[in-house]
Design a protein around this motif. Sequence first.
Motif, PDB file in Angstrom:
ATOM      1  N   CYS A  86       5.743  -2.784  -1.144  1.00 54.18           N
ATOM      2  CA  CYS A  86       5.811  -2.269  -2.232  1.00 54.18           C
ATOM      3  C   CYS A  86       4.253  -2.880  -2.881  1.00 54.18           C
ATOM      4  O   CYS A  86       4.201  -4.266  -3.427  1.00 54.18           O
ATOM      5  CB  CYS A  86       6.698  -2.329  -3.118  1.00 54.18           C
ATOM      6  SG  CYS A  86       8.484  -1.605  -2.416  1.00 54.18           S
ATOM      7  N   ASP A  87       3.635  -1.918  -4.107  1.00 54.97           N
ATOM      8  CA  ASP A  87       3.089  -3.129  -5.499  1.00 54.97           C
ATOM      9  C   ASP A  87       3.768  -2.994  -6.375  1.00 54.97           C
ATOM     10  O   ASP A  87       4.354  -1.479  -6.439  1.00 54.97           O
ATOM     11  CB  ASP A  87       1.795  -1.604  -5.520  1.00 54.97           C
ATOM     12  CG  ASP A  87       0.458  -2.566  -5.530  1.00 54.97           C
ATOM     13  OD1 ASP A  87      -0.130  -3.666  -4.622  1.00 54.97           O
ATOM     14  OD2 ASP A  87      -0.471  -2.396  -6.194  1.00 54.97           O
ATOM     15  N   ARG A 132      -3.986   4.130  -5.364  1.00 54.65           N
ATOM     16  CA  ARG A 132      -3.782   3.653  -3.017  1.00 54.65           C
ATOM     17  C   ARG A 132      -2.811   3.606  -2.510  1.00 54.65           C
ATOM     18  O   ARG A 132      -2.719   4.399  -1.457  1.00 54.65           O
ATOM     19  CB  ARG A 132      -3.637   2.214  -3.870  1.00 54.65           C
ATOM     20  CG  ARG A 132      -5.338   1.199  -3.476  1.00 54.65           C
ATOM     21  CD  ARG A 132      -4.995   0.292  -3.428  1.00 54.65           C
ATOM     22  NE  ARG A 132      -4.741  -0.527  -4.927  1.00 54.65           N
ATOM     23  CZ  ARG A 132      -3.391  -1.000  -4.798  1.00 54.65           C
ATOM     24  NH1 ARG A 132      -3.314  -1.278  -3.322  1.00 54.65           N
ATOM     25  NH2 ARG A 132      -3.166  -1.717  -5.839  1.00 54.65           N
ATOM     26  N   THR A 133      -1.661   3.663  -3.525  1.00 53.66           N
ATOM     27  CA  THR A 133      -0.064   4.180  -2.897  1.00 53.66           C
ATOM     28  C   THR A 133       0.417   5.887  -2.661  1.00 53.66           C
ATOM     29  O   THR A 133       0.645   5.962  -2.200  1.00 53.66           O
ATOM     30  CB  THR A 133       1.321   4.047  -3.869  1.00 53.66           C
ATOM     31  OG1 THR A 133       0.729   4.057  -4.787  1.00 53.66           O
ATOM     32  CG2 THR A 133       0.289   1.753  -3.504  1.00 53.66           C
ATOM     33  N   GLN A 169       0.776  -0.954   0.063  1.00 57.83           N
ATOM     34  CA  GLN A 169       0.045  -0.364  -0.209  1.00 57.83           C
ATOM     35  C   GLN A 169       0.173   1.249  -0.062  1.00 57.83           C
ATOM     36  O   GLN A 169       0.279   2.649   0.023  1.00 57.83           O
ATOM     37  CB  GLN A 169      -1.040   0.332   1.297  1.00 57.83           C
ATOM     38  CG  GLN A 169      -0.461   0.259   2.718  1.00 57.83           C
ATOM     39  CD  GLN A 169       0.352  -1.691   3.426  1.00 57.83           C
ATOM     40  OE1 GLN A 169       0.915  -2.283   2.440  1.00 57.83           O
ATOM     41  NE2 GLN A 169       0.216  -1.504   4.229  1.00 57.83           N
ATOM     42  N   HIS A 170       1.719   1.185  -0.229  1.00 60.69           N
ATOM     43  CA  HIS A 170       3.217   2.241   0.831  1.00 60.69           C
ATOM     44  C   HIS A 170       3.764   3.053  -0.792  1.00 60.69           C
ATOM     45  O   HIS A 170       3.575   4.224  -0.901  1.00 60.69           O
ATOM     46  CB  HIS A 170       3.788   2.437   1.279  1.00 60.69           C
ATOM     47  CG  HIS A 170       3.825   1.291   3.019  1.00 60.69           C
ATOM     48  ND1 HIS A 170       3.993   0.412   3.105  1.00 60.69           N
ATOM     49  CD2 HIS A 170       2.434   2.595   3.731  1.00 60.69           C
ATOM     50  CE1 HIS A 170       3.516   0.882   4.357  1.00 60.69           C
ATOM     51  NE2 HIS A 170       2.284   1.571   4.512  1.00 60.69           N
ATOM     52  N   VAL A 171       4.330   2.066  -1.816  1.00 62.75           N
ATOM     53  CA  VAL A 171       4.966   2.252  -3.298  1.00 62.75           C
ATOM     54  C   VAL A 171       4.182   1.745  -4.283  1.00 62.75           C
ATOM     55  O   VAL A 171       4.739   0.483  -3.933  1.00 62.75           O
ATOM     56  CB  VAL A 171       6.171   2.654  -2.932  1.00 62.75           C
ATOM     57  CG1 VAL A 171       6.757   3.522  -4.289  1.00 62.75           C
ATOM     58  CG2 VAL A 171       6.925   3.611  -1.629  1.00 62.75           C
ATOM     59  N   THR A 172       4.189   2.486  -5.289  1.00 66.08           N
ATOM     60  CA  THR A 172       3.948   1.677  -6.569  1.00 66.08           C
ATOM     61  C   THR A 172       5.451   1.590  -7.966  1.00 66.08           C
ATOM     62  O   THR A 172       6.408   2.278  -7.371  1.00 66.08           O
ATOM     63  CB  THR A 172       3.067   2.179  -7.849  1.00 66.08           C
ATOM     64  OG1 THR A 172       1.891   2.201  -6.783  1.00 66.08           O
ATOM     65  CG2 THR A 172       2.754   1.891  -8.803  1.00 66.08           C
ATOM     66  N   ARG A 211       2.563   6.762  -4.659  1.00 58.61           N
ATOM     67  CA  ARG A 211       3.749   7.574  -5.202  1.00 58.61           C
ATOM     68  C   ARG A 211       4.356   6.087  -5.452  1.00 58.61           C
ATOM     69  O   ARG A 211       3.798   5.420  -6.425  1.00 58.61           O
ATOM     70  CB  ARG A 211       4.134   7.070  -3.681  1.00 58.61           C
ATOM     71  CG  ARG A 211       4.336   7.359  -2.560  1.00 58.61           C
ATOM     72  CD  ARG A 211       5.308   7.346  -1.054  1.00 58.61           C
ATOM     73  NE  ARG A 211       5.200   7.954   0.177  1.00 58.61           N
ATOM     74  CZ  ARG A 211       4.316   8.636   0.870  1.00 58.61           C
ATOM     75  NH1 ARG A 211       2.775   8.497   0.702  1.00 58.61           N
ATOM     76  NH2 ARG A 211       4.601  10.164   1.446  1.00 58.61           N
ATOM     77  N   ALA A 252       8.739   6.867   0.245  1.00 58.52           N
ATOM     78  CA  ALA A 252       7.932   6.172   1.108  1.00 58.52           C
ATOM     79  C   ALA A 252       8.293   7.228   1.573  1.00 58.52           C
ATOM     80  O   ALA A 252       7.080   7.757   2.572  1.00 58.52           O
ATOM     81  CB  ALA A 252       8.569   5.111   1.272  1.00 58.52           C
ATOM     82  N   SER A 282      -3.418   1.479  -9.742  1.00 56.30           N
ATOM     83  CA  SER A 282      -2.338   1.348  -8.028  1.00 56.30           C
ATOM     84  C   SER A 282      -1.504   2.382  -7.280  1.00 56.30           C
ATOM     85  O   SER A 282      -1.542   2.573  -5.899  1.00 56.30           O
ATOM     86  CB  SER A 282      -1.179   0.750  -8.653  1.00 56.30           C
ATOM     87  OG  SER A 282       0.272   0.133  -7.845  1.00 56.30           O
TER      88      SER A 282
END
Lengths: 324, 370
Positions: A231-232, A253-254, A203-206, A256, A322, A250
């Motif tokens: 990470c995605d 959601r993230t 959920q934090h970084v694509t 980033r 992040a 993505s």
Amino acid sequence: MPQMNMVQALNDALRVEMRRNRDVVVLGEDVGKLGGVFRVTQGLQDEFGESRCFDTPLAEGGILGVAIGMALYGLRPVPEIQFSDFIFPAYDQIVSELAKYRYRSGGEYTCPLVVRTPVGGGIRGGHYHSQSPESQFIHVAGLKVVCPSNPYDAKGLLLSSIRDDDPVLFFEPKRVYRAARADVPEGDYTIPLGEAKVVREGQHVTVVAWGAMLYEALAAAEQAATQGIECDVIDLRTLWPLDIDCIVASVERTGRIVVVHEAPKSCGFGSEIVALVNEKAFLHLEAPPVRVTGWDTPFPYTLENEYLPLAHRILPALVETARY
Amino acid sequence: MDFQTPETTLANVPTVLRADGSADPATDPGLDAQLLRELMRAMVRTRIVDERLVLLQRQGRIGFHIGSLGEEATILGSIAALRPQDWIFPCYREFSALLWRGLPLGTYLDNMFGNEDDPVRGRQMPDHWTARALRIGSVSSPIGTQITQAVGFAMAARHKAEDVVTMAFFGDGATSSNDFHTGLNFAGVYRAPTVFLCRNNGWAISVPTAKQTASTSFADKGVAYGVRGVQCDGNDVLAVWRTVRDAVSRAAAGEGPQLVECITYRLSGHSTSDDPKVYRADDEVTAWRRADPIARLRRHLELKGLWTEDEEKAWAASCEAELKAAIEGAEKKAPPALSSMFDDVFAERPWHLEEQCAALLAGPRAPRGH
């Protein structure tokens, strides 16, 4: 289910399609008796004969020109360019002819063919056996561009590419050729062109990657997770047409995004991906998009691990993004 | 004299038509009266179209024309010598091939105007046509690229056990291109049933043949590739027909690829964008006008009692009338639909082209005209 490496999976895809469709022919330097310098076409000449798998004179422009002529007639040629570094003598045929035939003839003529070619570094090949020229083909209207990261996708994407009615540049990450083994179904299956795949969820970084760099992105994501950054990771699989929906969903959601590729940074495909994310998800962004790429230099020999965007360079980018 | 005249250039080249209009009985291919008259009519019509299109360009009504003035015998003699099943990979000067194989003049004019009925949908410059139904390829501007394609096409036909010969047209300049050498080499290796038709018209835009090659002839270039190469008088339609028919028969019979160099002369500039007075002497053009391919066939037909001045006048008048109607018809048609710009990039429009098409349609319109 049999285990195959990418070379075997690609070979299997060619066999499946050549058995299924007599119009599929393979041509290129050393693809016949030798089976290609990487052995992707091994045994095809034995099974299908010299008229369907044949060696050519050493002239990439001729390989493409002849393959285009065959496609115009109605065959489905699969020419091999031994290294994508050597594709440039054929660039005129690809850019001026292959990409434009349907358009320039008002749809009268089509050129359904697949150019297979090994891509990328990490094999101590210096700059003439290591480059990643994908953006130079994505930029040309009329070409589809594919780059699988694993044996399963490689087979399914190659089968889709050969059946596609548009020309496809099929880049095979040579560092992955024999490095990864996976379950690959026997017989026929396809993976649709234009569909990316989320291979790790977070959920934090694509993170967007393809080909050999996917593994570096995954390794960096693994390390980032130990610092609480999830990470995605998206494997593009087809570079063009781009699966923008997958990336935007993505990033929404993230907030980033980090794009990783081997090719030089400036005007690399990462530039386009970042621009599209800015256009389509600007208000979702929490940090500036980041590109971790090869440098804007020719691909070096001795220092190739310093050139490539390996996990050690991706990890700090993930952390900084992040925490931005 | 520092230029080539037809007398010196053609001195040792096989010819059928003699100065007095008679045919050399040793080499006369013996075409029947109907075909001879059809060739004459086609050559006259081609010249009328060529000259009129230059005027249209000068008047600003079309953007461009690249013609065949002086090369009518080379192009039409070659096309006429092909069998119906054979395919043509054109350069860009061979519009007479379209008309010979039956393309309506109006459709050719649609291409010249780039209108809504243009087979290439206004996407290319004039004279960059396509005619798949007539077994004629799609024209592109890069020099020589069609040569390797003609080889691959012929190989594919053979793969399918079809009796097809391909003919690639190109000029003397193209013999310096990568694709010429690669194409002849591949064809030689695979013994592809392809005829390479070199229209040696003396000039590649402003560069004369002497600066294009140090070879004795362009036909000689076949030797290195195991490709039989022959020359003929390209302003002698009977010599062209005879030489090309022989080449096609040999290719079809499995004797391998054939290189035919037709020696002719580009009486006009390279295209309407060119001014040949900058780089070549009027005397040279005047000398080649003496070898005008239409005049040579006319003398022959008159000698045989197959053609008269009155007949030519009547035919020219009907061509002019047909052309006038075709121009008027094509000129008043609408341009292609805006959204058609995004068709045929791929078999189906991907999302990015849908987006860009919508943006174009929603956006401001460009000023009309060019």
